[in-house]
Design a protein around this motif. Structure first.
Motif: not given
Length: 179
Positions: A35-42
């Motif tokens: 499972x890959x969770x892509x984070x957004x620094x915003x």
């Protein structure tokens, strides 16, 4: 296995976020149960760090949330934007706040560190700094890779590297992260 991936930039068109997402996708192609969770620094916007702000605010919820996301993962993929030869201000600020919660903010996680830029330099300066400092913050760097001339080597529509040599290097780097 859960991987947290992100581009160390707040740009809505971040080429580093695109590269981090692609590396995460490669991991799921190697092992579909990942499972890959892509984070957004915003999502982790914070006031500019200072000891005075820390005394006033303590540890902000956004920094705690980011620290927890790293802790809940089994591995970390970061692709670094290079601003004037260093980290982006947004990443450095988030890093500073989070490291005040626990200096070992990478929590002994295996890491794949990437960097890209529009130019031929491929953000190697910031990548070298990140690779060199990660162990001090309890990061286990399994591999690192610079992708120069992003727009010449990446197809945004297909969301993949077009340069066969770079793509093979990235696949090997992802494999070392999963080993």
């Amino acid at each position: 296995m859960k991987i947290v991936a992100f581009g160390a930039s707040t740009s809505s068109k971040s080429i580093n976020k695109q590269l981090a997402k692609y590396a995460g996708r490669l991991a799921t192609e190697i092992n579909p149960s990942i499972e890959v969770e892509v984070l957004d620094l915003n999502d982790y916007e914070l006031p500019l760090f200072s000891q005075d702000k820390e005394a006033e605010l303590g540890h902000p919820e956004a920094a705690k949330a980011f620290f927890n996301k790293l802790g809940e993962s089994d591995a970390i993929i970061i692709s670094f934007a290079e601003h004037n030869g260093s980290y982006s201000a947004a990443y450095k600020n988030l890093f500073d706040w989070t490291s005040r919660i626990n200096q070992k903010l990478f929590q002994s996680k295996p890491m794949l560190l990437l960097a890209t830029s529009p130019g031929a330099g491929g953000a190697v300066t910031v990548l070298a700094a990140a690779t060199g400092s990660a162990p001090y913050f309890s990061g286990e760097v399994k591999a690192s890779l610079s992708v120069p001339s992003f727009f010449d080597n990446f197809d945004a529509d297909k969301a993949s590297l077009t340069n066969t040599e770079l793509d093979l290097k990235l696949k090997a780097a992802v494999q070392s992260l999963l080993a």
